[in-house]
Design an enzyme around this catalytic site. Sequence first.
Site, PDB file in Angstrom:
ATOM      1  N   HIS A  84      10.133 -39.560  57.541  1.00  0.00           N
ATOM      2  CA  HIS A  84       8.836 -39.964  56.977  1.00  0.00           C
ATOM      3  C   HIS A  84       7.698 -39.556  57.915  1.00  0.00           C
ATOM      4  O   HIS A  84       6.663 -39.063  57.471  1.00  0.00           O
ATOM      5  CB  HIS A  84       8.768 -41.489  56.800  1.00  0.00           C
ATOM      6  CG  HIS A  84       9.744 -42.054  55.818  1.00  0.00           C
ATOM      7  ND1 HIS A  84      10.551 -43.133  56.097  1.00  0.00           N
ATOM      8  CD2 HIS A  84      10.031 -41.706  54.532  1.00  0.00           C
ATOM      9  CE1 HIS A  84      11.284 -43.433  55.035  1.00  0.00           C
ATOM     10  NE2 HIS A  84      11.001 -42.574  54.071  1.00  0.00           N
ATOM     11  N   ARG A 123      13.936 -33.471  50.498  1.00  0.00           N
ATOM     12  CA  ARG A 123      15.094 -33.178  51.334  1.00  0.00           C
ATOM     13  C   ARG A 123      15.991 -32.204  50.593  1.00  0.00           C
ATOM     14  O   ARG A 123      15.503 -31.288  49.958  1.00  0.00           O
ATOM     15  CB  ARG A 123      15.825 -34.485  51.687  1.00  0.00           C
ATOM     16  CG  ARG A 123      15.060 -35.300  52.693  1.00  0.00           C
ATOM     17  CD  ARG A 123      15.563 -36.700  52.778  1.00  0.00           C
ATOM     18  NE  ARG A 123      15.243 -37.422  51.560  1.00  0.00           N
ATOM     19  CZ  ARG A 123      15.345 -38.729  51.405  1.00  0.00           C
ATOM     20  NH1 ARG A 123      15.786 -39.462  52.394  1.00  0.00           N
ATOM     21  NH2 ARG A 123      15.020 -39.298  50.286  1.00  0.00           N
ATOM     22  N   LYS A 152      15.373 -50.100  43.710  1.00  0.00           N
ATOM     23  CA  LYS A 152      15.881 -50.363  45.059  1.00  0.00           C
ATOM     24  C   LYS A 152      15.540 -51.794  45.458  1.00  0.00           C
ATOM     25  O   LYS A 152      14.373 -52.182  45.448  1.00  0.00           O
ATOM     26  CB  LYS A 152      15.220 -49.417  46.085  1.00  0.00           C
ATOM     27  CG  LYS A 152      15.695 -47.982  46.033  1.00  0.00           C
ATOM     28  CD  LYS A 152      15.084 -47.206  47.212  1.00  0.00           C
ATOM     29  CE  LYS A 152      15.250 -45.699  47.052  1.00  0.00           C
ATOM     30  NZ  LYS A 152      14.458 -44.943  48.058  1.00  0.00           N
ATOM     31  N   SER A 184      16.384 -43.772  54.938  1.00  0.00           N
ATOM     32  CA  SER A 184      16.308 -45.170  55.378  1.00  0.00           C
ATOM     33  C   SER A 184      17.670 -45.838  55.205  1.00  0.00           C
ATOM     34  O   SER A 184      18.085 -46.645  56.040  1.00  0.00           O
ATOM     35  CB  SER A 184      15.271 -45.922  54.552  1.00  0.00           C
ATOM     36  OG  SER A 184      14.005 -45.349  54.718  1.00  0.00           O
TER      37      SER A 184
HETATM   38  P1  ADP Z   1      14.426 -43.105  51.350  1.00  0.00           P
HETATM   39  O1  ADP Z   1      14.556 -44.571  51.052  1.00  0.00           O
HETATM   40  O2  ADP Z   1      15.299 -42.254  50.469  1.00  0.00           O
HETATM   41  O3  ADP Z   1      14.564 -42.730  52.794  1.00  0.00           O
HETATM   42  P2  ADP Z   1      11.584 -43.291  50.540  1.00  0.00           P
HETATM   43  O4  ADP Z   1      11.507 -43.822  49.163  1.00  0.00           O
HETATM   44  O5  ADP Z   1      11.100 -44.183  51.603  1.00  0.00           O
HETATM   45  O6  ADP Z   1      12.992 -42.669  50.912  1.00  0.00           O
HETATM   46  O7  ADP Z   1      10.830 -41.874  50.614  1.00  0.00           O
HETATM   47  C1  ADP Z   1       9.460 -41.681  50.467  1.00  0.00           C
HETATM   48  C2  ADP Z   1       9.182 -40.200  50.377  1.00  0.00           C
HETATM   49  O8  ADP Z   1       9.553 -39.582  51.597  1.00  0.00           O
HETATM   50  C3  ADP Z   1       9.942 -39.446  49.300  1.00  0.00           C
HETATM   51  O9  ADP Z   1       9.089 -38.401  48.852  1.00  0.00           O
HETATM   52  C4  ADP Z   1      11.129 -38.891  50.033  1.00  0.00           C
HETATM   53  O10 ADP Z   1      11.630 -37.736  49.392  1.00  0.00           O
HETATM   54  C5  ADP Z   1      10.501 -38.556  51.372  1.00  0.00           C
HETATM   55  N1  ADP Z   1      11.449 -38.567  52.475  1.00  0.00           N
HETATM   56  C6  ADP Z   1      12.282 -39.554  52.826  1.00  0.00           C
HETATM   57  N2  ADP Z   1      13.030 -39.209  53.891  1.00  0.00           N
HETATM   58  C7  ADP Z   1      12.646 -37.940  54.230  1.00  0.00           C
HETATM   59  C8  ADP Z   1      13.054 -36.997  55.222  1.00  0.00           C
HETATM   60  N3  ADP Z   1      14.040 -37.282  56.065  1.00  0.00           N
HETATM   61  N4  ADP Z   1      12.428 -35.800  55.272  1.00  0.00           N
HETATM   62  C9  ADP Z   1      11.467 -35.508  54.372  1.00  0.00           C
HETATM   63  N5  ADP Z   1      11.040 -36.332  53.407  1.00  0.00           N
HETATM   64  C10 ADP Z   1      11.619 -37.534  53.324  1.00  0.00           C
END
Ligand code: ADP
Length: 161
Positions: A17, A90, A41, A128
């Site tokens: 993030h 990703r 979620k 996460s």
């Molecule tokens: P997650 O719970 O799957 O980690 P979130 O809902 O918090 O993801 O993700 C918010 C945004 O950040 C989404 O657009 C997701 O694709 C992106 N994102 C999450 N992890 C990464 C990462 N490791 N690299 C790039 N973008 C990410």
Amino acid sequence: MRTAVYPGSFDPVTNGHMEIIRRAAALFDRVVVLVAVNAMKAGFFSKQERVELLELCVAQIPNVCVDFTEGLVAHYARDIAADVIVKGLRAMTDFEFEFQQALINRQLNPGAETVFLPASGTSMYLSSGMVKQVCALGGDISEFVPREALPLIVERIQPSK
Ligand code: ADP
């Protein structure tokens, strides 16, 4: 003045993030990191905890702030007159879902364009959920989350440590 909203669950914030936040901050005048409710979620960290962790991590980036919404990202973006909704991509697994979201968000708010930033190689498999699993089983997550957030995340997931 170009404003971008970067929405997500951030449950909790990861280095993946943070990478997207830093890159968006270099592209746009103002970036609002938006903790948004995802009906699919359940979530481990409370909304307040997610916001607090993000605030610790973005404190040094002057054009980034953190907010949350109980409503739709598209409506939040409309209400603050944001030009862009930033999403990180990703592996291909993100693509289908994010593409669908982008189309729906355009329908709901034609004023905001969705911009995808590809994950870097090292962040490609970072999520996460993975961070929570590794930490819950006693693994070291210091490579995966920002240093400012590490103690609070570990304390919350492994309260006995
Ligand atoms: P997650 O719970 O799957 O980690 P979130 O809902 O918090 O993801 O993700 C918010 C945004 O950040 C989404 O657009 C997701 O694709 C992106 N994102 C999450 N992890 C990464 C990462 N490791 N690299 C790039 N973008 C990410």
